[in-house]
Write a protein that holds these residues in place. Structure first.
Motif, PDB file in Angstrom:
ATOM      1  N   PRO A  99       0.113  -3.397   3.432  1.00 56.75           N
ATOM      2  CA  PRO A  99      -1.342  -3.551   3.336  1.00 56.75           C
ATOM      3  C   PRO A  99      -1.915  -3.807   4.722  1.00 56.75           C
TER       4      PRO A  99
ATOM      5  N   ASN B  32      -8.065   1.320   2.164  1.00 60.16           N
ATOM      6  CA  ASN B  32      -8.951   0.170   2.306  1.00 60.16           C
ATOM      7  C   ASN B  32     -10.409   0.616   2.347  1.00 60.16           C
TER       8      ASN B  32
ATOM      9  N   SER C 177      -5.908  -3.184   7.198  1.00 59.53           N
ATOM     10  CA  SER C 177      -7.244  -2.626   7.296  1.00 59.53           C
ATOM     11  C   SER C 177      -7.573  -2.166   8.706  1.00 59.53           C
TER      12      SER C 177
ATOM     13  N   GLU D 259      -5.037   2.326   5.728  1.00 59.26           N
ATOM     14  CA  GLU D 259      -6.383   2.066   6.230  1.00 59.26           C
ATOM     15  C   GLU D 259      -7.429   2.847   5.447  1.00 59.26           C
TER      16      GLU D 259
ATOM     17  N   SER E 116      -9.700  -4.276  -0.238  1.00 61.40           N
ATOM     18  CA  SER E 116      -8.345  -4.245  -0.811  1.00 61.40           C
ATOM     19  C   SER E 116      -7.260  -4.391   0.242  1.00 61.40           C
ATOM     20  N   GLN E 117      -7.608  -4.194   1.523  1.00 58.68           N
ATOM     21  CA  GLN E 117      -6.630  -4.095   2.606  1.00 58.68           C
ATOM     22  C   GLN E 117      -5.650  -2.954   2.354  1.00 58.68           C
ATOM     23  N   GLY E 118      -6.075  -2.000   1.551  1.00 55.90           N
ATOM     24  CA  GLY E 118      -5.198  -0.873   1.246  1.00 55.90           C
ATOM     25  C   GLY E 118      -4.212  -1.134   0.138  1.00 55.90           C
TER      26      GLY E 118
ATOM     27  N   SER F 213       0.866  -1.169   0.000  1.00 50.85           N
ATOM     28  CA  SER F 213       0.000   0.000   0.000  1.00 50.85           C
ATOM     29  C   SER F 213       0.909   1.226   0.000  1.00 50.85           C
TER      30      SER F 213
END
Length: 525
Positions: A385, A428, A387, A425, A434-436, A314
């Motif tokens: 990544p 996301n 969330s 975050e 996407s979990q970022g 991310s």
């Protein structure tokens, strides 16, 4: 009740990122009734802009490469790229900075880059660069057609390509990571660090990504362009062209689930209770949202988990206006960490980098431009990544980013406030499930590129387009995925019916999807 003809001609595109826009344009040009739904207030997806006192700031992709991909898109709908957008070529691809005070510009002209590298690190370094560039060019040309341009790449086709040209095996270095390959290629550690950063273009670490990803450097070496008016102009233009061909756009439409009956997609339901009917749906979101059940139990088998896991990187992204002091910035700038391991080892553990590499896009600078007193900037720091919410993260990020830049002698006035920062975050939240991750599945592993889902999902009538699908992340790749999705849809329609209505490229079509009262969740199967 919807008539079979209307249902068959209706296509929903869920998500108005670059791939959703390009898919909508192609299908509308082919004469289909296209409706695009997006949960945001405007189109663009990750190609975001944010307001500032200096004007709109690009807060997503900042560079356009692989220009022929976009020329082909416009030509496929009877248009020309140059008649709609002004692309400004950058003579300097990027300016690079190290803590030892050294700087290096890479140029659009390979000879100029070679000369700059010789001045930077000596004749041996220039020779290393020349060999590396030739090898990456060969790899790019070898794998462009069977991998990026192919709708469904196969291990067999790639293997046959290599067997026909055995020298590719040596160039690929299949058992090496990109970092290990570059350590062999460049005696100067700074150059190995520079070319290792290309792994981050697709959300990877050079210490885990395959050596083959070095070919991304050749993609950039083929040319870098600024879009006059900002990258968002590309998204706006695609929307306008699609609307001119009858496509309808519905924003602030949050799709909550897909309806499937007898194994075939039937409709999309929004969180406010609307039901959009279509026999064909293109999902331009993160494919992870499907198999995790975010869009309903009926589509959890549409893509396998291995097509979306593990996740790519991310980012922490600042977008702000300020007056800089202390460094002669160009349009694209990279400020390198002292030790690459101090960046990527924490990322691998899910932490913020302790010694980050920072990318700065000085959006009011570049070839042939003089910056105004108040300039627009985007700063990107790689992030893991995630969330979860960390209340201290914004303060930690601000300290890390601007103290690092101050070590290079670069400061900004005023210092950007916390609201100008987007965290993993928050990404996301912007892009659910996407979990970022900004690039979909991780590129780590030699065959990772073959693991991404292709245009056809396992649910009949449900197709995929976007950076989470084949051929991968980035504006050009997502645009190619749109071509693959549109071609798959048109091919499948032709193969199952001989009575399609005549396409009317450029003409207006009727409303693209009929809405009906939403059914209960139990109607999905």
């Amino acid at each position: 009740m919807d008539s079979p003809k209307e249902s068959r001609d209706s296509v929903l595109v869920i998500g108005a990122g670059i791939a959703g826009l390009a898919t909508a344009l192609r299908l509308a040009h082919a004469g289909l009734h296209v409706t695009v739904l997006d949960r945001a207030a405007d189109v663009g997806g990750k190609m975001r802009t944010l307001p500032s006192k200096a004007g709109p700031i690009d807060a997503g992709p900042t560079v356009l490469t692989m220009r022929p991909v976009f020329e082909e898109l416009f030509e496929s709908v009877g248009e020309t790229l140059s008649s709609h957008l002004t692309l400004i070529p950058e003579t300097i691809l990027a300016r690079h900075w190290w803590h030892d005070g050294s700087t290096l510009d890479l140029h659009a002209d390979p000879a100029a880059s070679e000369a700059a590298i010789e001045a930077f690190a000596g004749p041996r370094a220039a020779s290393d660069f020349r060999r590396f560039s030739a090898k990456m060019k060969a790899l790019y040309e070898a794998f462009d057609a069977p991998m990026m341009q192919a709708a469904t790449p196969s291990q067999f086709d790639l293997t046959m390509r290599v067997l026909r040209q055995p020298s590719l095996i040596t160039a690929m270095q299949p058992h090496l990571t990109l970092a290990a390959s570059l350590k062999r290629a460049f005696k100067d550690k700074r150059l190995a660090q520079l070319f290792g950063r290309y792994a981050t273009y697709v959300g990877g670490s050079p210490f885990a990504a395959p050596a083959l990803l070095g070919l991304i450097a050749h993609s950039e070496a083929r040319g870098v362009w600024r879009v006059q008016g900002g990258m968002y102009r590309l998204a706006q233009t695609l929307r306008q062209l699609a609307e001119a061909r009858g496509a309808t756009f519905v924003t602030n439409a949050d799709v909550s689930r897909f309806e499937v009956q007898q194994g075939r997609i039937q409709a999309a339901h929004t969180s406010d209770g609307q039901r959009f009917v279509a026999g064909t749906i293109v999902f331009n979101g993160d494919p992870r949202a499907l198999h995790t059940g975010l869009l309903g139990d009926a589509v959890t088998q549409a893509v396998p988990a291995k097509a979306t896991e593990p996740r790519s990187l991310s980012a922490y992204v600042y977008a702000f206006a300020a007056t800089p002091k202390g460094a002669d910035l160009h349009h694209h700038n990279v400020f390198f960490a002292r030790d690459p391991r101090a960046e990527f080892d924490p990322l691998a553990k899910g932490d913020m980098p302790s010694d980050p590499t920072l990318y700065i896009c000085a959006q009011d600078r570049g070839t042939g431009t003089a910056p105004p007193p108040l300039e627009r900037f985007e700063i990107i720091m790689n992030g893991p990544p995630r969330s979860r919410t960390d209340s201290q993260e914004k303060a930690q990020c601000q300290t890390r980013v601007f103290e690092t830049l101050a070590q290079f002698g670069l400061t900004f006035s005023p210092i950007p406030p916390p609201e100008t920062l987007t965290t993993p975050e928050e990404f996301n939240s912007l892009f659910p499930a996407s979990q970022g991750s900004l690039y979909g599945r991780s590129p780590h592993g030699l065959t990772a590129s073959l693991a991404r889902p292709t245009a056809r999902s396992k649910v009949t009538g449900l197709y995929l387009a976007g950076g989470g699908a084949h051929p991968g992340a980035g504006i050009p790749m997502a645009t190619l995925s749109a071509r693959h999705a549109a071609e798959a849809i048109l091919t499948d329609r032709t193969s199952t019916s001989t009575s399609l209505r005549t396409a009317t490229p450029g003409g207006m079509s009727t409303a693209s999807a009929r809405m009906a009262p939403a059914r209960s969740r139990s109607s999905a199967s």
